[in-house]
Design a protein around this motif. Structure first.
Motif, short mmCIF file in Angstrom:
data_model
loop_
_atom_site.label_atom_id
_atom_site.label_comp_id
_atom_site.label_asym_id
_atom_site.label_seq_id
_atom_site.Cartn_x
_atom_site.Cartn_y
_atom_site.Cartn_z
N GLY A 99 0.80 -1.21 0.00
CA GLY A 99 0.00 0.00 0.00
C GLY A 99 0.84 1.26 0.00
N HIS A 100 2.15 1.14 0.07
CA HIS A 100 3.05 2.29 0.05
C HIS A 100 3.60 2.47 -1.36
N HIS A 101 3.58 3.71 -1.80
CA HIS A 101 4.15 3.99 -3.12
C HIS A 101 5.66 4.11 -2.98
N ALA A 102 6.36 3.46 -3.87
CA ALA A 102 7.82 3.45 -3.84
C ALA A 102 8.36 4.63 -4.63
N ALA A 103 8.08 5.82 -4.12
CA ALA A 103 8.56 7.08 -4.72
C ALA A 103 8.29 7.11 -6.22
N HIS A 104 9.33 7.20 -6.99
CA HIS A 104 9.19 7.33 -8.45
C HIS A 104 9.66 6.08 -9.18
N ILE A 105 9.70 4.95 -8.48
CA ILE A 105 10.26 3.74 -9.09
C ILE A 105 9.40 3.26 -10.26
N ALA A 106 8.11 3.05 -10.05
CA ALA A 106 7.25 2.56 -11.14
C ALA A 106 7.16 3.56 -12.29
N PRO A 107 6.94 4.86 -12.04
CA PRO A 107 6.89 5.79 -13.17
C PRO A 107 8.22 5.87 -13.94
N THR A 108 9.32 5.77 -13.22
CA THR A 108 10.63 5.77 -13.88
C THR A 108 10.77 4.53 -14.75
N GLY A 109 10.37 3.39 -14.22
CA GLY A 109 10.42 2.15 -14.99
C GLY A 109 9.53 2.20 -16.21
N GLY A 110 8.32 2.75 -16.04
CA GLY A 110 7.41 2.87 -17.18
C GLY A 110 7.95 3.79 -18.25
N SER A 111 8.52 4.91 -17.83
CA SER A 111 9.13 5.83 -18.79
C SER A 111 10.30 5.18 -19.52
N LEU A 112 11.08 4.41 -18.78
CA LEU A 112 12.21 3.71 -19.38
C LEU A 112 11.73 2.67 -20.40
N LEU A 113 10.62 1.99 -20.09
CA LEU A 113 10.06 1.04 -21.05
C LEU A 113 9.65 1.74 -22.35
N ILE A 114 8.98 2.87 -22.21
CA ILE A 114 8.55 3.62 -23.40
C ILE A 114 9.76 4.06 -24.22
N LEU A 115 10.76 4.64 -23.56
CA LEU A 115 11.96 5.08 -24.26
C LEU A 115 12.70 3.91 -24.91
N SER A 116 12.69 2.77 -24.25
CA SER A 116 13.37 1.58 -24.79
C SER A 116 12.68 1.10 -26.06
N TRP A 117 11.35 1.08 -26.05
CA TRP A 117 10.64 0.68 -27.26
C TRP A 117 10.87 1.68 -28.40
N LEU A 118 10.97 2.96 -28.07
CA LEU A 118 11.28 3.96 -29.10
C LEU A 118 12.70 3.76 -29.64
N ALA A 119 13.63 3.44 -28.75
CA ALA A 119 15.02 3.18 -29.19
C ALA A 119 15.06 1.95 -30.09
N LEU A 120 14.31 0.91 -29.73
CA LEU A 120 14.27 -0.28 -30.58
C LEU A 120 13.68 0.04 -31.94
N ALA A 121 12.60 0.80 -31.97
CA ALA A 121 11.98 1.18 -33.25
C ALA A 121 12.96 1.95 -34.11
N ALA A 122 13.65 2.91 -33.51
CA ALA A 122 14.63 3.69 -34.27
C ALA A 122 15.80 2.81 -34.72
N GLY A 123 16.26 1.93 -33.85
CA GLY A 123 17.36 1.04 -34.20
C GLY A 123 17.01 0.13 -35.37
N TRP A 124 15.79 -0.38 -35.37
CA TRP A 124 15.37 -1.23 -36.48
C TRP A 124 15.13 -0.42 -37.74
N ALA A 125 14.61 0.78 -37.60
CA ALA A 125 14.32 1.62 -38.77
C ALA A 125 15.61 2.03 -39.48
#
Length: 128
Positions: A99-125
């Motif tokens: 029930g405790h929020h772990a500061a910015h851990i989940a939002p940071t991880g989610g943002s990193l996932l989005i950026l990673s998928w964008l990096a993969l798309a650019a890398g493949w393109a």
């Protein structure tokens, strides 16, 4: 030290472990008593299981398809998927059970996932 040719193997191993642990967490989320979760935690845990399962499968496939990864965008994307999945899912699981929020851990991880998928798309393109 990990080389660019060793990373796809690491991604395969970590992806398979992520899918295995997502399966275990899914069983826990389905069968543990309500008292094991914070308010709304069971639904949060199911969301984390879904995210972990998809990212684990993606990481496994990425490791299977890229034998020798020399493009920095693809390297960054694969490593970011692994780290982002750990941060996002770990943060959501923590909140679901405590029930405790772990500061910015989940939002940071989610943002990193989005950026990673964008990096993969650019890398493949732009891959030669």
């Amino acid at each position: 030290m990990l080389t660019s040719s060793a990373l796809p193997r690491l991604w395969r191993v970590c992806g398979a472990l992520a899918v295995a642990t997502a399966t275990m967490m899914g069983a826990m989320a389905a069968h543990l008593p309500d008292s094991s979760f914070a308010a709304g935690g069971r639904a949060m845990a199911h969301s984390a299981v879904d995210m972990q399962m998809w990212q684990g499968i993606a990481l496994t496939v990425l490791g299977l398809t890229l034998r020798d990864c020399r493009t920095r965008l693809l390297l960054a994307g694969g490593c970011g998927l692994l780290l982002g999945m750990l941060l996002f899912c770990g943060g959501v699981y923590y909140t679901a059970f405590t029930g405790h929020h772990a500061a910015h851990i989940a939002p940071t991880g989610g943002s990193l996932l989005i950026l990673s998928w964008l990096a993969l798309a650019a890398g493949w393109a732009f891959r030669a």
